[in-house]
Structures are given as C-alpha cells and as structure tokens.
Motif scaffolding. Sequence first.
Motif, short mmCIF file in Angstrom:
data_model
loop_
_atom_site.label_atom_id
_atom_site.label_comp_id
_atom_site.label_asym_id
_atom_site.label_seq_id
_atom_site.Cartn_x
_atom_site.Cartn_y
_atom_site.Cartn_z
N PRO A 76 5.64 24.75 -1.51
CA PRO A 76 6.91 25.36 -1.92
C PRO A 76 8.09 24.40 -1.84
N LEU A 77 8.07 23.47 -0.88
CA LEU A 77 9.16 22.49 -0.79
C LEU A 77 9.16 21.60 -2.03
N VAL A 101 10.10 15.80 4.21
CA VAL A 101 11.36 16.40 4.66
C VAL A 101 12.47 15.35 4.65
N LYS A 102 12.17 14.16 5.12
CA LYS A 102 13.17 13.08 5.14
C LYS A 102 13.59 12.70 3.72
N VAL A 103 12.62 12.60 2.81
CA VAL A 103 12.93 12.26 1.42
C VAL A 103 13.84 13.32 0.80
N TYR A 148 8.94 29.26 -4.00
CA TYR A 148 10.09 28.42 -4.37
C TYR A 148 11.18 28.51 -3.31
N HIS A 149 10.77 28.35 -2.06
CA HIS A 149 11.73 28.26 -0.96
C HIS A 149 11.35 27.07 -0.09
N PRO A 150 12.33 26.30 0.38
CA PRO A 150 11.99 25.08 1.12
C PRO A 150 11.40 25.33 2.50
N ALA A 151 11.62 26.51 3.07
CA ALA A 151 11.12 26.80 4.42
C ALA A 151 10.72 28.26 4.51
#
Length: 499
Positions: A24-25, A83-85, A142-145
């Motif tokens: 999803p991320l 996550v860093k990118v 479609y949600h980052p977390a």
Amino acid sequence: MDHADFTPQDHDLAERADAYAAAPLLNCLIREVAEPLPATDGRRLYRLPGTGRLLRVRGTRRPAEPEVYAAGRWHRAGHPELVKVVAEELARRTGLPNHELPAEMTDSRDAVAALLAARARATPPGDPYTRSEQSLITGHPYHPAPKARGGGPVTGWLPYAPEAYARFPLVLLGVREDAVVEEGDTSALDALGAAPPGYRLLPAHPWQLDLVGAGLADAFADGRLIRLGTTASPVRPTAAIRTVYSPDDDLFLKFSLDVRITNDIRRLWRHDLLKLRHTDTAVTDAFAAMGGPAAWLSDRGYRTAAFAFEELAVLVRDGFGEHLLPGTTPLLAAALVEGFEGSPLDGGSDPAAWWEAYLRQVVPPALTAFADHGVVLEAHLQNTLVAVDADGMPAQALYRDAEGVKLLTDVDRAAGWERLVYCLVVNHLVEVAEVLAERHPALDPWPAVRRELARHQVPEAAELLRAPTVPGKTNLLLRWTGADGADARYLPLPNPLVR
C-alpha cells in the motif's frame, strides 16, 4: 532479538510483513508522486521527481520487490529504506517536515508482523462472515500506514485485533441516570446486563477504557460511574476495529477509540453524534423507498455519559435480523479483494456472470440513493457487505455507517458526486475488477460496469462514462501535510470506464 535466536521462521515472517506493508505504501507513492517511465526487465519503472531517484517494482495491483537505483546499480529496498525514500521525497516535494508519518509507517509494518504471528497461533472463526471481516492483513490498499495502531505496545491492542481473530467480552459500566445522554433507540444496550437502581447500563470497549481510564478516575471515585463486570457473551471485532458484532444478540456496536487508524483519530465525535439521527433517518427512508433487496444497517441510536461524551460513547447499529435475505451469507466486500477461506471468488462460478450479479446488487442502491433521495453513501469496500447464495452468487448488498454519509442538503451536488465516484468506483469497483482480471486474464470487467451504469437515468452517471478521469484520494499527501482526516483531496486518475 539476538541473531543466534533468529530462526528461518522469523525471517519468513519478517519478509512477509515487509511485503504486506510495502504494497500500500508503494501504491500511494506511485499514484500520488512518481512519474512513470518505460518498463524494463518486466518491472514498472518510475522517477521520483523531488529527489530524482529511480524506483522499480514488480506487479501491478499490489506492487512488490521495490528496488532503488544508486551508485550505478539497482538494489532491493527493504521496508525501512522504503520509508526513508518516501520521507525524503515528500519533504523535498512539499517543503514540509514530518516525523509522525514515518513512525506510523514503521508502526504499521510492525503491527502486520505481530498480526501474522498471532494468526499462526490462532484458530480462524468458523463462519464465513466473521472470517471475511477479520481477513484484512493489508487493509486499505492506498494508505501509507493502514495497520498503524497508535504506536502503543502490542500487548495493548492485539487482544482486540480483528486480524488476529480476536473475540472478547465488553466491559459493562453503570452511569448514574442524571449523567446519561442518549438519542434514538438504545434499548438493545439494556439487554446486555443489569444496572442497579439509579444507573443505566453502558458497555465499553476494553481497549478504549485502557486508553482513557486515568481521565475517568474522578467519575469512578464519586459514583457517577461504576463497574458491573463484563458481557456474558464475547463479541467479534469487525474490519473497522472499533465496531464489534455480537452474534448472540445479532447486534453491532461502534465505540470511540482514541487511536489514529488510517487518517483519523477514531472517536465518536460530538458533532457527528449530534447529526446522527438526521442522517440515519434520511438513509433509512431512502432504502425503504427502494423496496429491496438492498438493505441499510441503521445506526439507530447512541448512549454516553455527559462527563465523557466522546470518550464513552457507544453507537447501536442494526444486526442482520430481517435485513438479510433468507439462505444467504453476508461477506465483507473488502475481503473479496484481500482473499479469505470461503471466498466465492475461489469457487467455480463463471466470473463474468458473477461480476454482473455483483454489479446488479451494489451499484443501483448507491445511484438511486444519490439521484432520488440526495444521499451520498460511503460505498467503499469496508462499508459494503455482499450477501451470496448457496452457489456463491451475489444476491444482495448491505450498506453501513451513517457517520460517512453525506446529504445533498448539506453538501454541493458536484462534491457529493465526486465523493460517490471515489468511494463506489475508485475505492470499490476498481479493486474488485482488478482481482477478477488478475485471476481471469481473458475477462475484461469494464464493459459490464459501463452497461450497469448506463441502465440508470442519472445524468452524472452518463457523464462519468465519457469523463477522461476519476478522482483518487491522496492519502499519502494528506497525512504528510497534516490535513484534517475528513478533508478529502483528490487527484485525477485515468478513467477505466473510457475505452
């Protein structure tokens, strides 16, 4: 964990958790930020415009195996690097810092790992309906977390997690009668236990009580609030986490939860509760006028304590009762996309016939509610139940959650239609269509959708069949910029209905 204690099973679980969390991320990053480039080596290739990085992935519906180009070569990006990118790209793109969202992304991944471990030890529920509600390991695609649980310890939330097949009793409280606030039909609450004279019964979610307990110390001390044990029968948390189903009572209860789940702190907010009866009545009347088979699970009333209005609120929702067609089994629409044991998509039905039957159930109620009654259903995957017959064929749609409903008396018609298209088409039909197309490459699911939309005399539906784009919600950018969770912002996506 000491390296010597890290077993192959642990490594497999970690890899699976990374994959579940990355999909999803990556979907968000690709939809909202990345610039597509010509594919290479069977992988989709993208440029991240803020940092100039190149990213490639395998797969389409659920991107996997992300790789970043650096120092002259491609290398695999594990979840921490991903996550860093993303964080560096968004900071460059927006000019805004955000330390909260990367932590949520990590929390979401760690929650998935805990859920996978718990599922391996637990027994799945026996009935297909509950299995469908408790199947969502990926969650919102479609949600980052999507699986973040507020950053609290696993022991605080895992006993109440639907994805871990949880079942638990509710805590029963007594609220002094002069402090009770309620509206609508809350009589079902009184059947859950017995309150002493001068008190009314108020069930509480044990996780919420743990979260806000310290703030209730004075109410317990002066007798406005007393403990009365627990319910005799356990409840099952649904996909919505704070909404539970009591099979013995055929009753849904929705609670406040002081934790951010996806975009919002999941409280029952005062302003939403105060307009609940007006909204729910409008939807109930709309479905009654339709005459079936579609059904609305009414949010029939709420009860709370005046001194903890939002914290202790509980909403009473219809069970299946007389709503469900005889001989059918309700299933969560989102579970059809995620997959679960007993899914009708695993059966031998003709996929084209199944899809046409599905569309006949879920599309007409949403369009009719909008066009004839001014009701904008939040008809996304988690608010839609599809009842199937003994052969697994869709026979009925059931919708729920008045909190997400909009009325055209309160919002602009164009904005209401945009929201309906996002919820029903982008968030719902696109997802089910892509699963079917993935399983059955010879099936083009979109002609059937066009035919179903064209059957209805709704001007906006006719325009949708010609529109070049549809609205996609920007959950990644919304969270990064700290926008209000209810403040939907959309970007144009290619309309799959236009061929």
